[in-house]
Design a protein around this motif. Structure first.
Motif, PDB file in Angstrom:
ATOM      1  N   ILE A  31       0.840  -1.205   0.000  1.00  0.00           N
ATOM      2  CA  ILE A  31       0.000   0.000   0.000  1.00  0.00           C
ATOM      3  C   ILE A  31       0.873   1.253   0.000  1.00  0.00           C
ATOM      4  N   ARG A  32       1.988   1.214   0.722  1.00  0.00           N
ATOM      5  CA  ARG A  32       2.906   2.359   0.705  1.00  0.00           C
ATOM      6  C   ARG A  32       3.476   2.579  -0.691  1.00  0.00           C
ATOM      7  N   GLU A  35       0.861   4.361  -2.731  1.00  0.00           N
ATOM      8  CA  GLU A  35       0.735   5.775  -2.373  1.00  0.00           C
ATOM      9  C   GLU A  35       1.718   6.647  -3.157  1.00  0.00           C
ATOM     10  N   GLN A  36       2.812   6.050  -3.641  1.00  0.00           N
ATOM     11  CA  GLN A  36       3.777   6.823  -4.427  1.00  0.00           C
ATOM     12  C   GLN A  36       3.164   7.311  -5.733  1.00  0.00           C
ATOM     13  N   LEU A  38       0.507   8.785  -6.076  1.00  0.00           N
ATOM     14  CA  LEU A  38      -0.139  10.075  -5.815  1.00  0.00           C
ATOM     15  C   LEU A  38       0.860  11.159  -5.414  1.00  0.00           C
ATOM     16  N   ASP A  39       2.097  10.782  -5.235  1.00  0.00           N
ATOM     17  CA  ASP A  39       3.113  11.707  -4.736  1.00  0.00           C
ATOM     18  C   ASP A  39       3.651  12.549  -5.889  1.00  0.00           C
ATOM     19  N   THR A 101      -8.311  -1.368  -1.358  1.00  0.00           N
ATOM     20  CA  THR A 101      -7.079  -0.885  -1.978  1.00  0.00           C
ATOM     21  C   THR A 101      -7.112  -1.022  -3.497  1.00  0.00           C
ATOM     22  N   ARG A 104      -9.181   1.635  -4.853  1.00  0.00           N
ATOM     23  CA  ARG A 104      -8.406   2.884  -4.808  1.00  0.00           C
ATOM     24  C   ARG A 104      -7.383   2.921  -5.937  1.00  0.00           C
ATOM     25  N   GLN A 105      -6.764   1.795  -6.236  1.00  0.00           N
ATOM     26  CA  GLN A 105      -5.786   1.725  -7.313  1.00  0.00           C
ATOM     27  C   GLN A 105      -6.400   2.166  -8.643  1.00  0.00           C
ATOM     28  N   TRP A 668       8.173   6.493   6.248  1.00  0.00           N
ATOM     29  CA  TRP A 668       6.872   6.162   6.821  1.00  0.00           C
ATOM     30  C   TRP A 668       7.126   5.547   8.200  1.00  0.00           C
ATOM     31  N   ARG A 678       3.210   8.939   7.213  1.00  0.00           N
ATOM     32  CA  ARG A 678       4.312   9.494   6.433  1.00  0.00           C
ATOM     33  C   ARG A 678       4.895  10.719   7.125  1.00  0.00           C
TER      34      ARG A 678
END
Length: 702
Positions: A31-32, A35-36, A38-39, A101, A104-105, A668, A678
């Motif tokens: 999951i972390r 999240e990248q 969206l970074d 998840t 969300r992906q 994180w 984070r």
């Protein structure tokens, strides 16, 4: 009247409340990674790459981890871990987490990344977006490249539901009408040809108006969907829906009943594509009746189902990234730095004689490792080369050098780990190639994967033999050395050379465990030694001395190591852990782990170094290892852990660990409930990214 004495109940450090579940922790790492995507500090195409990596990681999670839990239930081998969770409880939580998840992906893809890519004139065209020129080209592509390879399968008593390959793209088709034989089955399956690319680039000249120029792609699934009716002439298609099944891909070999590991592995590889079904992904507009039909055929239930709004295999989007020439949307290329303590104008052996060499990849070049072998292959003074290979790649410069060495008459011995998951086929090929060149190839020790990263060169110097050693935290894979962070260490220290020689004797021969002076090695001494070093730090704290432990690894799951760290924390030792993935330790629990911090660094490069630092009352000790702090590494694999004894190199590694602890952008921090938060710079605080600092300090700009 006597005074009542109240005694505190001792804390039971074996209680399940102090441990996180391994599989759920692994899922949190994935999951972390997601999240990248969206970074916005990552370039846009790299954000898409992170989304693809998440998809690939989740595939493997189901192929191996979920498969293992399912097998435990199927064969009544349920065994709760230190966290106390029953396998069924873990599977239920996995389903709950993955459902949210994966949704969300696809939301990140459809609502964030695809619109952002379109603004940069990078498009993934849906069927309704095709212009007339494109449609003509796509029809021609279908007729010439797709249709000749497709074998649609109508379902009836003489055409049962086919065995579908693991993770292959397929379509279920609802039909109406009778075929030429008068059959009226109503259902068919279209397996997509595996030899065709899943992402197809549309020629630039088919985009005549200015707004459509750029990089334009279509999905193979869209092509098949558009022309599916031509595969069933005279019949009416009522619906066509893509789906994919993920299977158990973990190989099982009975070591007690295997005379030839290579032959047994070759046989097992053929069955990998048809293991037990673990997960079904299907287009979200597929009718319930067809979804239930597929679930029944695969013996799955709703908990194993994912309805997705887009392609069923997002990792295939990587194919497009490689076809897009937009350096402005990717990380700037860099040239790995050349280690300052290696004189490339001299023999590499002369450089190692002068001083030990340490390199941190990918910031520093992997070339010296390859050069060491290349020079050894040609050097008439070199008499023998011994090497372990775990993952090295089908087209390996390392293997090329070993082949040359064998052909040049050197005594070449290679320990190849055939069971390196998903690299088995490559390793079988490399083993055959090395044997044909005259090298001695062995497959390690039955029941123990050989995961140690060792190279030993024996050189005749005067009347004596001198041993030169390379050891690392990562694999002998030049490609991985560009994206994985790993330490390489070169030395000609006599004791270390003798230790490595003894490890190879144990791997290739038979006999009792040999006494080793400087290295710790699994499965014999490594686990015990790490606990002893942790306990020594605890003793320093209890004696009122400063005490600090810093450990960096990919995973921390072994209960005895965790308990030793809890006891150190209780004694006042400051424990700083940089654990990329799985971590079963709960930090921040009063009276147990309030002195422990756990952080995970997720950035441009995959963190892979294993480093163990102990303050030791001011007499610092630091070790690098091939092993993570996990049961499999410490108890069931052949691993090595080696000391860094040069004060200059120790100081350097300490500084690099400190940079990771100071990272306030890509770190994180693990909470006691198992969640991760984070890090962010406080107002007015300098932003620190460990990988960016190391890149600036060690690498060279292109």
């Amino acid at each position: 009247m006597s005074e009542t004495v109240v005694t505190e109940t001792p804390i039971d450090l074996q209680s399940s409340e102090y441990y996180l579940n391994r599989e759920l922790s692994h899922l949190q790492f994935n999951i972390r990674v997601l999240e990248q995507a969206l970074d916005e500090s990552h370039p846009l195409l790299d954000r898409l790459f992170f989304l693809c990596i998440f998809s690939k990681n989740l595939d493997e999670f189901y192929e191996v981890r979920v498969a293992n839990l399912t097998q435990q239930l199927a064969f009544s081998r349920e065994q709760a871990g230190a966290d106390g969770l029953h396998p069924q409880q873990v599977l239920d939580e996995i389903h709950e987490i993955c459902s949210h998840t994966v949704e969300r992906q696809y939301s990140i893809l459809n609502d964030t990344l695809l619109p952002a890519l379109e603004k940069e004139n990078i498009r993934f065209l849906r069927r309704g977006d095709w212009n007339d020129l494109q449609r003509d080209w796509i029809r021609d592509y279908f007729e010439k490249s797709v249709q000749p390879l497709i074998s649609p399968i109508g379902l009836d008593p003489s055409h049962p539901f086919p065995r579908l390959v693991n993770k292959s793209l397929n379509f279920i088709v609802a039909l109406e009408g009778k075929d030429a034989f008068g059959r009226e089955t109503g259902l068919a399956i279209i397996p997509a040809p595996r030899s065709l690319p899943r992402i197809i680039r549309i020629p630039d000249e088919l985009c005549p108006n200015g707004s459509a120029k750029g990089d334009n792609f279509i999905f193979l699934s869209s092509v098949i969907h558009e022309y599916a009716d031509e595969l069933f002439p005279g019949m009416t298609i009522k619906g066509c829906y893509q789906f994919r099944v993920t299977r158990n891909a973990d190989l099982e070999i009975d070591h007690d009943d295997t005379a030839d590991l290579a032959s047994a592995l070759e046989d097992e590889l053929h069955s990998r594509n048809f293991g037990e079904e673990m997960r079904l992904e299907v287009a979200d507009n597929c009718p319930d009746s067809l979804v239930n039909f597929l679930l029944t055929k695969f013996s799955l239930d709703e908990n194993d189902l994912f309805r997705v709004n887009g392609p069923v295999n997002l990792s295939r989007l990587m194919e497009a990234i490689g076809q897009i020439n937009r350096p402005d949307l990717q990380y700037a290329p860099f040239t790995p730095g050349l280690p300052k303590n290696i004189n490339f104008k001299k023999s590499i052996f002369e450089s190692i004689q002068a001083k030990d060499a340490l390199m941190l990849h990918p910031f520093e070049s992997f070339t010296p490792v390859v050069d060491m072998l290349r020079e050894a292959a040609k050097d008439p003074s070199v008499r023998a080369i011994k090497q372990t290979l775990y993952r090295t790649g089908a087209k390996s410069e390392i293997v090329n050098a070993l082949v040359d060495a064998a052909r040049n008459g050197k005594e070449v011995t290679v320990v190849i780990e055939l069971r390196a998951r998903f690299d088995e086929e490559d390793n079988l090929y490399l083993a055959n190639r090395l044997q044909e060149a005259g090298a001695v190839v062995v497959y390690g020790v039955v029941g123990y994967k050989t995961h140690a990263k060792l190279m030993l060169v024996v050189r005749k110097e005067g009347e004596n033999f001198k041993r030169y050693v390379h050891m690392g935290t990562g694999n002998y894979h030049a490609g991985n050395a560009r994206v994985y962070t790993d330490y390489s260490f070169m030395t000609c220290d006599d004791s270390i050379g003798e230790d490595v020689h003894k490890v190879f004797m144990q791997l290739t021969g038979m006999g009792e465990a040999l006494r080793i002076k400087k290295l710790f090695h699994a499965p014999f001494t490594l686990h015990k030694k790490i606990i002893e070093l942790i306990d020594r730090e605890r003793a320093h704290a209890e004696a009122g001395k400063p005490a600090l432990i810093r450990m960096k690894a990919n995973g921390l799951t072994e209960p005895k190591i965790i308990r030793a760290l809890y006891k150190a924390s209780q004694a006042g030792v400051k424990v700083e852990l940089i654990i990329r993935g799985m971590c079963c330790l709960r930090p921040g629990i009063t009276g147990v782990s309030e002195n422990i911090e756990v952080r995970s660094i997720i950035g441009r490069f995959l963190e892979h170094t294993r480093v163990y630092y102990f303050q030791n009352g001011g007499k610092d000790e630091i070790y690098a290892a091939s092993a993570d702090l996990m049961e499999r590494n410490l108890l069931n694999r052949v691993e090595t852990c080696f000391p860094i004894e040069s004060n200059k190199l120790k100081d350097r590694m300490k500084r690099e660990l400190e940079v990771y602890m100071e990272d306030n952008c890509q770190a994180w921090v693990l909470q006691s409930d198992g969640s991760y938060v984070r890090s962010q710079p406080a107002e007015g605080e300098e932003a620190i990214k460990a990988q960016a600092i190391l890149l600036e300090n060690l690498a060279s700009a292109v």
